[in-house]
Design a protein around this motif. Structure first.
Motif, short mmCIF file in Angstrom:
data_model
loop_
_atom_site.label_atom_id
_atom_site.label_comp_id
_atom_site.label_asym_id
_atom_site.label_seq_id
_atom_site.Cartn_x
_atom_site.Cartn_y
_atom_site.Cartn_z
N ASP A 1 24.68 44.07 37.37
CA ASP A 1 25.11 44.24 35.97
C ASP A 1 23.92 44.28 35.02
OD1 ASP A 1 27.80 44.30 36.61
OD2 ASP A 1 28.09 42.15 36.29
N ARG A 2 22.92 43.45 35.29
CA ARG A 2 21.75 43.39 34.41
C ARG A 2 20.91 44.67 34.53
NH1 ARG A 2 20.49 38.30 32.55
NH2 ARG A 2 18.27 38.56 32.86
N TYR A 3 20.74 45.19 35.75
CA TYR A 3 20.00 46.44 35.93
C TYR A 3 20.72 47.60 35.24
CZ TYR A 3 16.91 44.32 39.44
OH TYR A 3 15.98 43.55 40.07
N MET A 4 22.04 47.63 35.41
CA MET A 4 22.81 48.69 34.75
C MET A 4 22.70 48.57 33.23
SD MET A 4 26.21 48.81 37.17
CE MET A 4 27.14 49.74 35.98
N ALA A 5 22.75 47.34 32.72
CA ALA A 5 22.65 47.12 31.28
C ALA A 5 21.29 47.56 30.74
CB ALA A 5 22.91 45.65 30.95
N GLU A 6 20.23 47.30 31.50
CA GLU A 6 18.90 47.72 31.05
C GLU A 6 18.84 49.25 30.96
OE1 GLU A 6 14.15 46.96 31.87
OE2 GLU A 6 15.60 46.34 33.40
N GLN A 7 19.44 49.94 31.93
CA GLN A 7 19.45 51.40 31.90
C GLN A 7 20.29 51.92 30.72
OE1 GLN A 7 17.39 53.30 33.80
NE2 GLN A 7 16.67 51.24 34.25
N LYS A 8 21.40 51.24 30.43
CA LYS A 8 22.21 51.62 29.26
C LYS A 8 21.40 51.45 27.98
CE LYS A 8 26.69 50.55 31.29
NZ LYS A 8 27.84 49.65 31.32
N LEU A 9 20.64 50.36 27.91
CA LEU A 9 19.83 50.12 26.72
C LEU A 9 18.74 51.19 26.57
CD1 LEU A 9 19.29 48.43 24.26
CD2 LEU A 9 17.92 46.88 25.68
N PHE B 1 10.84 48.34 29.24
CA PHE B 1 12.19 48.68 29.69
C PHE B 1 12.22 49.31 31.08
CE2 PHE B 1 12.20 48.56 25.07
CZ PHE B 1 13.25 47.68 24.83
N GLY B 2 11.30 48.88 31.93
CA GLY B 2 11.29 49.36 33.31
C GLY B 2 10.82 50.80 33.47
N LEU B 3 10.29 51.39 32.42
CA LEU B 3 9.86 52.79 32.47
C LEU B 3 8.45 52.90 33.03
CD1 LEU B 3 11.16 53.91 28.97
CD2 LEU B 3 12.19 54.46 31.18
N ASP B 4 8.15 54.03 33.68
CA ASP B 4 6.78 54.27 34.11
C ASP B 4 5.91 54.52 32.87
OD1 ASP B 4 6.65 57.13 33.42
OD2 ASP B 4 7.97 57.44 35.13
N ARG C 1 13.71 36.09 27.27
CA ARG C 1 13.91 35.15 28.39
C ARG C 1 15.28 35.36 29.04
NH1 ARG C 1 13.34 28.58 28.09
NH2 ARG C 1 13.86 28.21 30.26
N GLU C 2 16.32 35.48 28.21
CA GLU C 2 17.67 35.66 28.76
C GLU C 2 17.90 37.09 29.27
OE1 GLU C 2 17.35 32.28 26.39
OE2 GLU C 2 17.45 34.27 25.44
N SER C 3 17.36 38.08 28.56
CA SER C 3 17.61 39.47 28.98
C SER C 3 16.75 39.87 30.18
CB SER C 3 17.32 40.43 27.82
OG SER C 3 15.93 40.54 27.58
N PHE D 1 24.48 44.95 25.71
CA PHE D 1 24.28 43.56 25.31
C PHE D 1 25.00 42.61 26.26
CE2 PHE D 1 25.53 39.69 23.20
CZ PHE D 1 24.33 39.24 22.69
N PHE D 2 26.28 42.82 26.46
CA PHE D 2 27.05 41.90 27.29
C PHE D 2 26.66 42.02 28.77
CE2 PHE D 2 29.64 41.80 23.45
CZ PHE D 2 29.74 40.41 23.29
N GLY D 3 26.21 43.19 29.20
CA GLY D 3 25.72 43.35 30.57
C GLY D 3 24.46 42.53 30.82
N LEU D 4 23.57 42.48 29.83
CA LEU D 4 22.33 41.70 29.97
C LEU D 4 22.61 40.20 30.01
CD1 LEU D 4 19.89 43.65 27.64
CD2 LEU D 4 19.80 43.51 30.14
N ALA D 5 23.76 39.80 29.51
CA ALA D 5 24.12 38.38 29.51
C ALA D 5 24.77 37.96 30.83
CB ALA D 5 25.06 38.08 28.35
N GLU D 6 25.06 38.91 31.70
CA GLU D 6 25.72 38.61 32.98
C GLU D 6 24.75 37.98 33.97
OE1 GLU D 6 28.92 38.89 33.92
OE2 GLU D 6 29.45 39.55 31.90
N LYS D 7 25.31 37.30 34.94
CA LYS D 7 24.49 36.68 36.00
C LYS D 7 24.18 37.66 37.13
CE LYS D 7 24.62 32.56 34.14
NZ LYS D 7 23.67 32.43 33.08
#
Length: 194
Positions: free
Chosen positions: A157-165, A112-115, A20-22, A147-153
């Motif tokens: 930042d959240r899109y970048m964090a998902e790609q990092k993950l 994770f947004g992958l095709d 929910r948060e991520s 982790f901390f990127g996914l917690a950002e508003k």
């Protein structure tokens, strides 16, 4: 046996994001903690529909799964497979820093947004991970950033964090295939004693 589902938490020494948060449906739980004192043993539990990947950043942690005991120290990675019972056996939760995630593995969930083809490849690669192998400092750093990127508003930042993950998950697969010399049981015992 309990199906353990971690809940959202944002405390000084323990932080947990749920899907929910991520905003990532396949990421059931993503957590980071710093255990500054030993706790009760982790009881036998499962994560239905999820595999769990635990990265020991520093310190020592013991896990038990499949009838085996695994002594993890800094940079070790432990994997429990989908729905598999695991615990810390009779050992307490030790003084250690951990990063962990529980990943929903059922098909049909956006992965994770992958095709579709990349998602299938990553899912199969994760399901084939060995139980126990070594990570590295670069992985630790990138997981922390994710982790901390996914917690950002911020959406950026959240899109970048998902790609990092996603990068981290592929890196975990890659690291699992490398033959990194392991510490002998004698050295692990000495570290645990210290």
């Amino acid at each position: 046996m309990e199906n353990l589902v971690d809940l959202f938490c944002w405390e000084e020494h323990r932080k947990i994001l749920t899907c929910r948060e991520s905003g990532i449906p396949a990421l059931q739980t993503f957590g980071i903690c710093s255990n500054n004192r030993a706790g009760q043993p982790l009881h036998v539990h499962t994560h239905n529909g999820c595999m769990e990947i635990v990265f020991v950043v520093k310190g020592i942690q013991v896990y038990e799964a499949g009838g085996e005991v695994y002594n993890l120290t800094g940079s070790d990675i432990f994997v429990s497979y989908t729905g598999e019972p695991h615990s810390s056996g009779s050992y307490p939760e030790n003084v250690c820093d951990l990063i962990w995630m529980q990943i929903r593995m059922e098909k049909g969930i956006p992965f994770f947004g992958l095709d579709e083809s990349h998602a299938a490849y990553l899912r199969e690669s994760l399901l084939a991970l060995p139980r126990f192998f070594s990570g590295d400092a670069a992985l630790r750093s990138m997981l922390t950033e994710a982790f901390f990127g996914l917690a950002e508003k911020s959406e950026m930042d959240r899109y970048m964090a998902e790609q990092k993950l996603v990068y981290c998950l592929f890196r975990i697969v890659q690291l699992s295939q490398k033959m990194i010399p392991r510490r002998t049981d004698c050295i692990v015992d000495a570290i645990a004693f210290i």
